[in-house]
Enzyme design. Structure first.
Site, PDB file in Angstrom:
ATOM      1  N   ASP A  53     104.790  14.558  63.149  1.00 17.90           N
ATOM      2  CA  ASP A  53     106.414  14.426  64.354  1.00 17.90           C
ATOM      3  C   ASP A  53     106.924  15.953  64.166  1.00 17.90           C
ATOM      4  O   ASP A  53     107.645  16.790  64.231  1.00 17.90           O
ATOM      5  CB  ASP A  53     107.332  13.448  63.492  1.00 17.90           C
ATOM      6  CG  ASP A  53     106.766  12.201  64.216  1.00 17.90           C
ATOM      7  OD1 ASP A  53     106.123  11.564  64.359  1.00 17.90           O
ATOM      8  OD2 ASP A  53     107.426  11.174  63.213  1.00 17.90           O
ATOM      9  N   TRP A  83      99.655   4.817  70.538  1.00 16.95           N
ATOM     10  CA  TRP A  83     100.020   4.014  69.784  1.00 16.95           C
ATOM     11  C   TRP A  83     100.466   4.125  68.485  1.00 16.95           C
ATOM     12  O   TRP A  83      99.872   4.854  67.763  1.00 16.95           O
ATOM     13  CB  TRP A  83      98.483   3.107  69.504  1.00 16.95           C
ATOM     14  CG  TRP A  83      98.851   1.519  68.933  1.00 16.95           C
ATOM     15  CD1 TRP A  83      98.781   1.818  67.797  1.00 16.95           C
ATOM     16  CD2 TRP A  83      97.879   0.249  69.498  1.00 16.95           C
ATOM     17  NE1 TRP A  83      98.413   0.661  66.764  1.00 16.95           N
ATOM     18  CE2 TRP A  83      98.509  -0.538  68.396  1.00 16.95           C
ATOM     19  CE3 TRP A  83      97.973  -0.024  71.031  1.00 16.95           C
ATOM     20  CZ2 TRP A  83      98.028  -2.175  68.639  1.00 16.95           C
ATOM     21  CZ3 TRP A  83      97.223  -1.019  71.430  1.00 16.95           C
ATOM     22  CH2 TRP A  83      97.606  -2.629  70.174  1.00 16.95           C
ATOM     23  N   ASP A  84     101.951   3.682  68.569  1.00 18.66           N
ATOM     24  CA  ASP A  84     102.399   4.587  67.301  1.00 18.66           C
ATOM     25  C   ASP A  84     102.301   3.443  66.068  1.00 18.66           C
ATOM     26  O   ASP A  84     102.413   1.532  65.845  1.00 18.66           O
ATOM     27  CB  ASP A  84     103.932   5.001  67.615  1.00 18.66           C
ATOM     28  CG  ASP A  84     104.822   5.569  66.677  1.00 18.66           C
ATOM     29  OD1 ASP A  84     103.469   6.061  65.390  1.00 18.66           O
ATOM     30  OD2 ASP A  84     105.121   6.352  66.974  1.00 18.66           O
ATOM     31  N   CYS A 144      98.719   6.866  66.295  1.00 15.04           N
ATOM     32  CA  CYS A 144     100.408   7.686  65.689  1.00 15.04           C
ATOM     33  C   CYS A 144     100.837   6.778  65.237  1.00 15.04           C
ATOM     34  O   CYS A 144     100.713   6.001  64.552  1.00 15.04           O
ATOM     35  CB  CYS A 144     101.217   8.295  66.912  1.00 15.04           C
ATOM     36  SG  CYS A 144     103.085   8.765  66.143  1.00 15.04           S
TER      37      CYS A 144
END
Length: 709
Positions: A528, A457-458, A506
């Protein structure tokens, strides 16, 4: 019983395994902090409530020198308040006094609830103290209640204030950074005045993390008093560290008061997020281990938290938006041969998502990329012996999307102001119940119609122009909080409907790492930045506050971030095996030799991940302080351990230093990989190990196993 109360003196003593926390009612009715430090055996050990005040002059009234447990803005109080309220008659002064209390006994924790009341207005504050004696951890939060009929406005409502003993010298340790440089460790001497750690971006942020530690300036990994804590909140937050000329130190934290107010209607309550804290006199290492155990046992969601995290492959860096069934199938075959257990398809599978300028919000499978939907790929992944996972970004929308064209009013915005795009996207108003219903229904259908075991889940941008003019006027400054509450509610409902689906949080790298999101997700995306050397610094800071089980670490392509600093397969794996292992490189470009070596390291990791994910962590050598990083993990029964040592880019042809292990049984014999003769725990901890690392970016992993004498 770990919670003691003396009715005659109105004092409470909360006792952990090695800490005590004391508070009492002052003669003026104020709830006063009395003690926070090494364990005291008796209530009588606490000072009397009126004896702990520093007296100076009329210029320093007692309101400011009295260490209040939950200070409200009112009277002659000039320090950071937990509560600032405006009453219906526009009075902005609050006076809280003790009303009553309740003690709740449980199997794993005990809870003290103290109720304060305003002396005139119908305002109650329920202070919750939830003690986990086994871990020396105390959760604190407040429930603010309006028992009247007219509304009260909350202008500031923090969760708690922590007090350290009066002292001449203190040091603050905190985590800060930016995208691809998250959770960097900073240490500052605390001088009189106020320092604020904060996020006003709508998420936890990469720039600062809601964790702190206080020591007397001399604490090390193994020794020294350390007071520490973290907020369980994923939106705007602040932690203020305030040191007075009277050598009094307080740390207050909670929901940020920036652009905030809460309309507390008659008969309603507002609950603050938890501000969790602990104390140890055994240095930063023990502080971390206590906090890690607490998180694994009481924060990470059950039942999945009891299991080991699987080895994951994510296809993002291999394909980016060029996603299709054929390409993903080829990657899945490579990943399965390597021993991967969970295959995750990333961005690009839905809508017109061929780049980052379109498609967000249209969560239907792209028919050109997947003519028969996701089922054929899922079936293939499962036939290869893996589970299937998927990437989503439900809080966001591209202006070039059917969702936005249908509901342009669903994004945060102000009239007569631009709708600022970041990464070509806008933020959906998750404070809006209609938006919450849309996101929940979309995700619930996606998980119900497909055999999906994992969701990444970003959230790839921060909030801006946080306007919702369709809401009632009094709620306009509540949207920052209501967004997070809505997000939490969506997660809770999805977990209830799909208890076997794991979630990863995320946010543009590590911008959503906090105890609040950890209550609802099984792991977090740390950064990242997948460079194995730079990750050592990110992971060290992360480990000060958070546990290894929840830390996702990818093995990426060699030289992805630093072209002139490629690392071997072994080095990349060693760096990533210190958490939950993931692989994110383009496997189609890896040589057969690299794939085979990677397969062996995946197999090795499966044999030691129970130690890493469930064991106690010891930071033996810091990447900030020498040529080598060394991190050790030990099972709770002290029978197994694993050591990772990674050398940095070499200077002056120096060898790696001797490494002194921790956490073993002194009299036990251990077999150490690579060493012929067994060694005692005492020898490993006091004589140490020479691993003879040599050359740039060299590394070793050593397993230590107890054997019979």
């Amino acid at each position: 019983m770990a919670l003691l109360f003396d009715k005659e003196t109105s004092r409470w003593l909360l006792q952990g395994t090695n800490l005590s926390y004391g508070l009492g009612v002052h003669e003026n009715g104020t709830l006063q902090h009395l003690y926070y430090g090494p364990k005291l055996p008796y209530l009588s050990d606490l000072p009397a409530s009126d004896k702990s005040i520093v007296r100076h002059s009329s210029f320093e009234p007692s309101e400011g020198i009295l260490q209040q447990e939950f200070p409200a803005w009112g009277g002659m109080y000039y320090y950071e308040p937990c509560l600032k309220a405006t009453f219906p008659d526009q009075v902005r002064d609050t006076k809280l006094v003790y009303k009553d209390h309740e003690i709740i006994l449980g199997d794993e924790h005990e809870e003290l609830i103290i109720v304060l009341k305003d002396t005139v207005y119908p305002l109650l504050v329920h202070l919750h103290y939830r003690l986990y004696p086994k871990h020396d951890i105390l959760e604190r939060y407040a429930v603010i209640e309006n028992t009247g009929e007219e509304a009260i406005t909350l202008d500031q409502s923090l969760s708690a204030t922590w007090h350290a003993p009066r002292g001449d010298r203190y040091r603050l340790t905190h985590l800060a950074g930016k995208w691809i440089e998250e959770t960097q460790i900073y240490q500052d001497e605390i001088t009189p005045g106020k320092k604020t750690l904060e996020s006003r971006r709508g998420n936890t942020s990469c720039q600062a993390n809601p964790w702190f530690a206080i020591d007397r300036g001399t604490a090390t990994e193994d020794h020294g008093d350390v007071w520490f804590g973290a907020l369980a909140w994923s939106g705007n937050w602040k932690i203020t560290v305030e040191y007075s000329p009277f050598k009094l130190l307080q740390v207050s934290g909670g929901v940020h008061d920036f652009d905030f107010s809460w309309h507390l209607a008659g008969g309603t309550k507002f609950q603050t997020p938890a501000f969790v804290g602990g104390y140890t006199r055994e240095g930063f290492g023990q502080a971390s281990r206590n906090f890690h155990r607490y998180q694994r046992e009481h924060v990470l969601p059950k039942p999945l938290s009891k299991e080991l995290r699987p080895v994951l492959y994510n296809s993002w860096e291999a394909t980016y938006f060029d996603v299709n069934e054929e390409g993903q199938t080829k990657l899945a075959e490579k990943a399965a041969a390597m021993g991967v257990e969970l295959f995750v398809i990333d961005d690009g599978w839905f809508g017109e998502r061929n780049h980052d300028r379109a498609g967000l919000g249209d969560w239907t499978v792209n028919p050109e990329k997947f003519p028969n939907g996701l089922k054929p790929l899922i079936d293939k992944v499962e036939a290869l012996g893996m589970k299937f996972g998927i990437w989503v970004e439900p809080e966001m929308v591209n202006p070039d999307s059917n969702l936005y064209r249908t509901h342009p009013d669903w994004v945060y915005h102000f009239p007569n102001r631009p709708r600022t795009e970041s990464r070509n996207q806008l933020v959906l108003n998750v404070a809006n119940p209609e938006v919450q219903a849309f996101i929940f229904e979309m995700m619930d259908n996606l998980l119900s119609e497909n055999n999906i075991a994992f969701v990444k889940w970003d959230m790839n941008r921060s909030l801006s122009e946080v306007g919702w003019l369709d809401a009632p006027q009094e709620q306009h400054k509540e949207v920052w909080v209501r967004h997070v509450q809505g997000l939490y509610d969506i997660f809770a409902r999805l977990r209830a409907n799909h208890p076997n689906v794991a979630f990863e949080a995320c946010s543009g790298g590590g911008a959503r790492i906090d105890l609040g999101i950890m209550q609802l997700t099984d792991e977090v995306w740390t950064s990242d930045n997948t460079d194995p050397y730079e990750r050592l610094f990110i992971q060290e800071g992360y480990s000060l506050a958070y546990n290894a089980q929840s830390m996702m670490c990818w093995v990426a392509d060699a030289g992805k971030w630093m072209k002139n600093r490629p690392a071997s397969v072994a080095y990349r794996f060693h760096s990533s095996m210190m958490g939950s292992l993931g692989i994110g490189g383009n496997l189609l470009n890896w040589s057969e030799e690299e794939l085979e070596e990677s397969r062996k390291w995946v197999e090795v990791y499966k044999g030691i991940r129970h130690i890493v994910q469930k064991g106690d962590q010891y930071r033996l050598l810091s990447p900030r302080e020498g040529s080598t990083t060394a991190v050790q993990y030990v099972t709770t029964d002290q029978r197994e351990s694993v050591l990772f040592a990674l050398m940095h880019p070499q200077k002056f042809q120096n060898h790696s230093p001797r490494i002194y292990l921790r956490g073993l049984k002194s009299e036990a014999l251990y077999q150490v990989d690579g060493f012929e003769q067994p060694l005692s725990g005492s020898a490993l901890m006091n004589r140490g190990l020479d691993l003879d690392l040599w050359g740039d970016m060299s590394s070793k992993m050593v397993k230590i196993t107890e054997i019979s004498a």
